[in-house]
Design an enzyme around this catalytic site. Structure first.
Site: not given
Lengths: 487, 487
Positions: A129, A145, A147, A152, A320, A378, A382-383, A463
């Site tokens: 994504r 970013e 992913n 999700s 990243k 950053k 991830e996350g 989102r």
């Protein structure tokens, strides 16, 4: 806002209409259609409506389509990187491992052990994504970013679009019972297309017994609250493709599966079925690995004959650091030689600086202190939720050892336009405050060391989060699932 | 049980497999697909899994098909009765009104007032459900009751069949991951077909403004917990037929709708849309009418030009008294002259006695005291939960005035075979106890005073309850939604 050409008008909704008419309707639709999440400390037989917006959020059609248009190029790019072309990804990962020994370092160690041991499966599935914000001044999409693991909301994204379409078509938004928005409210095909992506991996997998269908193992977190986003994929796999699946936590692999020592084939103990695809919805953050056994389990999966979505190299391509390096056209075009494609991707990039001893790194270190207001810091991991913004950057950097700075990248801030007309619904609370929206585009790509077997766009996600908050992550409670109305 | 020819084998499920593997899967599917209900004292943003069974319950295919086969004849029969052919229904209702002045009597009064005032709409929609138990000794279906108002579970019935099919196809029931049941597990088409029935009424309705589509008003109970069963129909109306709907309680009619005094057309105040069909999911029990205003509201709906599903005569045709009278072949064939159809219906009837001064009534009164063990005593009113069984009958009858006995009918008990292998799931509790299952078949019929415009079968429902309990009603907490596996 109305000064923007074609920008949709929003309905006037009184507090009374919102609470007495709209919310009951929203909740009925959401619960009836599984647009739900487990609340904290949940009972497994009860759920609540997922955090969502009442209305779709306006996006310029051009930006929306641009993001979709570049997805297959991004898939190709990251597949090529994951193929370890010229050993570049290994080289960069080894360096990264040193600056994040606790997580990236361990993934790297597991990968090296697996490689030494022998990786039996050439095929890998990327389920990606690419996330964007839209720049206010020129309506250009800018990548936040990319992913490469456990992306999700492909399931819930489809549902929230259907909800907004339903509310519009049923006349709930308007005063006269007609549709309020005449502009297009598209429904993301992600719930279906992501399941199709998983299916392609299973179709290319050669099972031990040719008459027995392999299954998909979803590797999930214990106590996952976002289950209903995942289960849509499992249900689509079965109902549309006849493919069974199971759910396993990283902690259960050695208890519930068996790896055949000679063939490296992986079997589910309870039924004896062969696992053809290991689909990770866990394993992307340090907390997913509690004990050494969990790392061993990740190793087992990596050396197994099952296709991984993603394998460790593909997961490592999503740091990243790699994102930063790819903003260099010379590096980018090594993996994506087609000039038009490379240009299209480059246009989505903002400036990203490492904080190391390279020339660009020295520039980054300086900018972090002289112009922090233009940047976000950053971590490689991830996350989300761990970013440091603007004026907090110098303070933070001073608080840690300079040798740890390379574990971070300094990224130019994107300036999206807040949407002021939408309403965020969390539980029974509603918030009409400015929100910022991030557009994610899904893609799936099946490849081996040499060949790409399929490469597909797989829907999208919007989102939104409170504009005041600098944090993201819907499941963590700081954001919500949204859809789009195009103008 | 295995002595029955073709009776399906059931999986052995350990408590551990049930709790660790099956329940999480059941709940995920149920919540993800809206097989849900509001818990008592609910928040509208949270719901729980509806009471369901883990497995489908075995039914003999012949009995299942017989029940479906007679539905259109039952639709015709009750439509003809509702047309007030020869004034019979009015005559019987007037008598009944006397023995149940508080409810049937009030419905009857409202009907008489409406008739005097003038009923502007000839068309009526029957949305029916005929409920059966299957006799153990001969596998014959025997009618428990015929419901002419507010029949429920058409929505959830479809979903529980899909759940059981999913659990079977996904290999969850079996030890080897293959389908466990090879027998057919049909999915009830009721969610779709009931919405189609409502659609036919709207298609025949002539709106005041020919360019404006009329809407459907669901008349619902305040605080309804079984909302998600109803909302499926509303969503199907919109998504499959482009028909909008709204939800109104009996208490809100005078506040949220306006009746045009001259045309009798009914409009929703908030949007000005014309209501073409009033679909009752309330108004079947005394509690649904709290104040005199609520009865006035029912009157308003009855005299309005909107089609009612059902109108008052159709609702009154559903009393137990009418059911009892129809067991008399002479009466039955007046409304259903076709001998084959009449015979097919007669075969589904058990003996039913009135408790009045007629010859059959005197026989009933005697049997109630000499052979109560063979009977159930039922009040005329809809709703269930008020039946008196076997040895409790004499005690009960003695406790009330004999002049009130005609408000009850005495019905021969049907002796269904308990199913011992199924597991009932309520919240997170599971019960492996014998259950009794009632098969309901839905039907819709659109008719006016003279003509039947459409007559359709509309799916089915299996409701199961603990065999020890004599009470029914899933929403009330005494039963659950089940599906069937045919043998």
């Amino acid at each position: 806002m109305s000064s923007l050409k074609g920008y949709p008008k929003f309905p006037d909704v009184t507090k009374e209409k919102l609470e007495r008419e709209l919310l009951p309707e929203v909740f009925q639709w959401a619960i009836s259609n599984g647009l739900t999440i487990y609340p904290p400390d949940f009972k497994i037989s009860e759920a609540q409506v997922a955090p969502i917006t009442l209305f779709p959020t306006p996006l310029p059609r051009k930006a929306f389509e641009d993001a979709i248009d570049v997805q297959k190029s991004f898939n190709s790019l990251y597949a090529k990187i994951s193929q370890n072309h010229n050993g570049w990804l290994e080289e960069e990962s080894e360096k990264l491992a040193k600056s994040d020994p606790e997580f990236t370092g361990k993934l790297w160690e597991i990968y090296k052990r697996a490689k030494e041991h022998g990786i039996s499966q050439d095929l890998a599935l990327g389920v990606f994504r690419s996330d964007y914000l839209i720049n206010d001044n020129d309506n250009q999409i800018k990548q936040v970013e990319f992913n490469t693991v456990s992306v999700s909301f492909a399931g819930l994204s489809t549902k929230v679009g259907q909800l907004h379409q339903y509310l519009n078509d049923s006349g709930r938004y308007s005063a006269d019972g007609e549709s309020f928005f005449n502009e297009e409210i598209p429904v993301s095909p992600s719930a279906e297309l992501l399941a199709e992506g998983l299916t392609k991996a299973i179709q290319h997998f050669k099972p031990a017994a040719s008459d027995k269908k392999p299954i998909v193992a979803f590797i999930v977190q214990e106590g996952e609250r976002n289950v209903f986003d995942q289960s849509v994929l499992a249900f689509n796999l079965l109902s549309k493709h006849g493919i069974q699946s199971c759910r396993l936590t990283m902690q259960e692999i050695h208890l519930k599966t068996t790896l055949d020592k000679s063939t490296k084939r992986l079997y589910l103990n309870s039924t004896g079925k062969e696992i053809g695809l290991v689909y990770f919805r866990s394993g992307y953050a340090p907390n997913d690995f509690v004990t050494q056994q969990d790392w061993e389990n990740r190793f087992t999966l990596e050396i197994s004959y099952a296709i991984k979505a993603p394998n460790l190299l593909t997961q490592l391509s999503g740091t990243k650091k790699i994102q930063q390096l790819l903003t260099n056209k010379n590096i980018l075009t090594k993996f994506l030689p087609d000039a038009n494609s490379a240009d299209a991707l480059l246009q989505t990039f903002v400036r990203i600086y490492p904080l190391d001893s390279s020339e660009l790194g020295e520039m980054g270190k300086k900018l972090a202190f002289t112009n922090p207001e233009n940047f976000v810091l950053k971590p490689q991991r991830e996350g989300g939720g761990n970013n440091i913004y603007k004026e907090d950057i110098p303070t933070f950097l001073k608080s840690i050892d300079e040798k740890d700075w390379p574990a971070y990248i300094l990224m130019e801030l994107i300036n999206p336009r807040p949407t002021e007309e939408n309403i965020v619904i969390r539980g029974e609370q509603t918030f009409q405050v400015p929100i910022l929206s991030e557009l994610g585009v899904f893609g799936t790509i099946l490849f081996d060391n040499k060949t790409v077997h399929s490469n597909d766009y797989a829907g999208w996600l919007l989102r939104s989060k409170f504009s005041a908050s600098n944090k993201g992550g819907v499941a963590a409670g700081f954001g919500c699932v949204d859809s789009v109305v195009l103008y």
